[in-house]
Design a protein around this motif. Structure first.
Motif, PDB file in Angstrom:
ATOM      1  N   ILE A 141      12.377   3.077 -12.731  1.00  0.00           N
ATOM      2  CA  ILE A 141      13.459   4.001 -13.046  1.00  0.00           C
ATOM      3  C   ILE A 141      14.779   3.243 -13.002  1.00  0.00           C
ATOM      4  O   ILE A 141      15.018   2.461 -12.072  1.00  0.00           O
TER       5      ILE A 141
ATOM      6  N   TRP B 259       8.622   6.943  -7.728  1.00  0.00           N
ATOM      7  CA  TRP B 259       9.067   8.256  -8.192  1.00  0.00           C
ATOM      8  C   TRP B 259       9.465   9.168  -7.036  1.00  0.00           C
ATOM      9  O   TRP B 259      10.330  10.034  -7.181  1.00  0.00           O
TER      10      TRP B 259
ATOM     11  N   TYR C 118      13.271   6.307 -17.402  1.00  0.00           N
ATOM     12  CA  TYR C 118      12.118   5.792 -16.664  1.00  0.00           C
ATOM     13  C   TYR C 118      10.924   5.609 -17.589  1.00  0.00           C
ATOM     14  O   TYR C 118      10.837   6.191 -18.672  1.00  0.00           O
TER      15      TYR C 118
END
Length: 305
Positions: A2, A16, A43
């Protein structure tokens, strides 16, 4: 992975769960009640992530992190975003993708700019060590020069081997009438039957002479000169095209130096005195034999020093 835009550029988050733990992040955002303010990250994952819009939840591997006008954050896929937020999302996501790409390119170039002194130290060692690139390049050049002391027939043969990209050399003579007739009767062509191969040899390391393995081209042109130039530049002011060009240059440097190492190894096979001695089978003229012996002895002294 990300990428999230912060006050001082992008930060990278691998897990995440770190996104889920952000204080303003929600996984159930109603797009009919909220207005999009900005796209703040993007992401990509090997496994699918559920869309954060309450009326969607479509799994996707690539997506964006967005923030609403009241400060809430969620994640959405490209198609979901365009469907629910229209042209605003399309424009913001494109800007985000552009910004991430530019930052990645800057990071790549900066990494090599930061490592430049270490890479230049490697280049210096590669060039100046015993039988290093500079010595090797000079000795290979001698095999192409008619003023180096090698007999002309050796120079011409080396040029032919480089051109044909083979290491095979042969010494031939004209066939006698009987030899010619015997060869033709055995199925040889007229041209083949005219010559008899008296001796042959296989010269090792000819690939070091190929243009793509030229040591000056590999080390100086493609590595040392660009790095010395890059050390003095401020990448913050690079245009997109300059960044793209420098990424291509620097990401080839490590591979280029590895190729240079391989080229030096091939050259050492070629320059090994016992390997060069095989060219003697081509010589008949006493002057050439004397010159060859003198030059080979001189080369051998350098090789062993």
């Amino acid at each position: 992975m990300i990428k999230i835009r912060g006050e001082k550029g992008f930060v990278t988050i691998e897990d995440w769960s770190d996104v889920l733990d952000r204080p303003r992040f929600i996984g159930e955002l109603d797009p009919t009640e909220k207005k999009l303010a900005d796209v703040i990250g993007c992401y990509i994952f090997p496994d699918s992530i559920r869309c954060g819009l309450s009326n969607c939840h479509t799994p996707h591997r690539r997506g964006f992190l967005v923030v609403t006008e009241d400060g809430l954050e969620t994640n959405i896929g490209k198609n979901c975003g365009e469907t629910h937020f229209g042209i605003d999302f399309k424009t913001m996501s494109r800007n985000m993708s552009y910004a991430v790409t530019r930052q990645q390119r800057k990071d790549t170039v900066f990494d090599y700019q930061f490592r430049a002194s270490d890479i230049l130290d490697r280049i210096e060692e590669l060039r100046e060590r015993p039988r290093g690139a500079d010595w090797t390049h000079r000795k290979l050049a001698e095999l192409k020069s008619r003023t180096s002391g090698w007999p002309d027939i050796v120079i011409a043969t080396v040029s032919q081997l480089q051109r044909t990209r083979t290491g095979s050399i042969t010494k031939t003579r004209a066939a006698t009438k009987r030899e010619f007739e015997t060869a033709v009767a055995s199925g040889a062509s007229i041209d083949e039957a005219k010559l008899i191969v008296e001796s042959s040899a296989e010269i090792s390391g000819i690939s070091a002479l190929y243009q793509e393995n030229d040591l000056r081209y590999l080390i100086v042109t493609n590595a040392e000169s660009p790095l010395r130039k890059l050390e003095k530049l401020d990448i913050e002011y690079f245009s997109d095209s300059e960044l793209s060009n420098w990424v291509k240059i620097v990401t080839d440097i490590d591979r280029t130096l590895d190729r240079a190492e391989e080229s030096i190894s091939s050259a050492h096979l070629l320059l090994e005195p016992s390997n060069l001695l095989q060219f003697k089978l081509l010589l008949e003229n006493p002057t050439d034999i004397s010159a060859f012996t003198k030059k080979l002895n001189s080369h051998k002294q350098e090789w062993e020093s």
